[in-house]
Enzyme design. Structure first.
Site, short mmCIF file in Angstrom:
data_model
loop_
_atom_site.label_atom_id
_atom_site.label_comp_id
_atom_site.label_asym_id
_atom_site.label_seq_id
_atom_site.Cartn_x
_atom_site.Cartn_y
_atom_site.Cartn_z
N ILE A 20 -1.58 8.38 4.31
CA ILE A 20 -1.88 6.97 4.50
C ILE A 20 -2.15 6.34 3.14
O ILE A 20 -3.03 6.79 2.40
CB ILE A 20 -3.09 6.79 5.44
N LYS A 21 -1.38 5.30 2.82
CA LYS A 21 -1.54 4.64 1.52
C LYS A 21 -2.57 3.52 1.62
O LYS A 21 -2.50 2.67 2.51
CB LYS A 21 -0.20 4.05 1.06
N LEU A 22 -3.50 3.54 0.69
CA LEU A 22 -4.56 2.54 0.62
C LEU A 22 -4.66 2.00 -0.80
O LEU A 22 -4.49 2.76 -1.76
CB LEU A 22 -5.92 3.18 0.99
#
Length: 337
Positions: A141-143
């Site tokens: 998951i890219k944050l």
């Protein structure tokens, strides 16, 4: 007659050589472009998904996402949000059919300063992947690497076993905070750092090893290896193959199809530049950052402050464009407009 081993070795592409000491990742939403380069992993972002969603080849996925949003119902806003989440997951699922490793899927950049909203959205994306029969072990998951994003990453990793890829990383402060948070992977940007220096200083060109983006990632890599952090360093955002070659040996590098193609055609000898062993000899000292010291140290880096805010705005703008595109398809068509 087959060519001699010596000749074969000499003709080995820079891409194949790079794969011997760095995990190569494809930076694209266009999964038809992945086959040729055989990357381990792939990364997407809102801009890449927006571009791919406008290609004729991917209209079936867009229609499927729209149907999903309509099926769940609710307000127009809810339907759009659900359709976009589904679209990101549909692209990710198709990409995973073509790679052995993981795909990175990004949380809406407009949530970059809301830790709880980022955690909730990440868990929703993982749930959608689960519904598609895909384990969370194959997803990153890219944050955004804001303080809030880094803390969201820490919570997702520790409490939910969700692996995170911290993006829009431009400062040493961001890298240190990510290491201390124990996230799976960081994406320090190279090309956008170069862009800033070219735009804001008198120097307009750099040799690869003097490239400010290359120097930034090298420092981060050396710090992580010297102090035995497990977080993977994945250099991102490249402007040319010189930057990539100057970071050979980095854990991972995520590369656009255009530059993957150039590396495939390049037969020059490639040697690792970064190594965990060499990192031990660096003169970096370990630092600890709480929120106050993080904000101060990050704020001291003008380039990083400007590029982080600029990156968030750009990804947010493309998220808005994607929403408009889906709104047009989902609702204006219904109303006969």
């Amino acid at each position: 007659m087959s060519s001699s081993p010596v000749k074969r070795q000499r003709m080995e592409s820079a891409l194949d050589q790079l794969k011997q000491f760095t995990t190569v990742v494809a930076d694209t939403g266009d999964f038809h472009a992945i086959d040729e380069y055989k990357p381990q992993d792939a990364t997407t972002n809102p801009s890449l998904i927006l571009a791919a969603a406008q290609m004729p080849a991917y209209q079936e996925l867009v229609e499927e996402a729209i149907a999903y949003g309509r099926k769940l119902g609710g307000s127009q806003e809810d339907q759009i949000k659900n359709a976009i989440d589904k679209l990101f997951v549909l692209f990710g699922a198709e990409i995973l059919k073509k790679i052995p490793g993981r795909v990175s899927t990004e949380v809406d950049a407009r949530l970059s300063f809301d830790k709880d909203a980022m955690v909730a959205r990440a868990r929703r994306l993982i749930e959608l992947y689960k519904e598609a029969g895909i384990s969370k072990d194959r997803i990153l998951i890219k944050l955004s690497s804001t303080w809030e994003g880094i803390q969201a990453g820490k919570e997702l990793e520790e409490q939910h076993g969700i692996h995170c890829n911290m993006t829009l990383l431009f400062s040493f402060a961001q890298a240190v905070a990510c290491a201390e948070a124990g996230v799976t992977l960081i994406s320090p940007f190279v090309g956008r750092i170069l862009d800033w220096h070219v735009a804001n200083t008198d120097k307009k060109s750099y040799e690869p090893l003097e490239d400010p983006g290359v120097k930034s990632v090298t420092k981060i890599y050396n710090y992580y290896k010297k102090f035995s952090y497990k977080t993977i360093v994945m250099g991102a955002s490249f402007r040319n193959t010189g930057e990539i070659k100057a970071l050979a040996g980095c854990d991972f590098l995520t590369i656009s199809p255009k530059l993957l193609g150039e590396l495939l055609q390049d037969n020059a000898k490639l040697v690792p530049v970064l190594s965990a062993k060499a990192a031990q000899a660096s003169d970096l000292e370990k630092i600890h950052l709480d929120e106050k010291s993080f904000r101060w140290l990050h704020n001291e880096d003008q380039m990083a402050v400007e590029k982080l805010s600029d990156g968030i705005r750009k990804f947010a703008a493309d998220a808005v464009k994607l929403e408009r595109m889906l709104t047009e398809r989902m609702f204006n068509a219904e109303n006969g407009k």
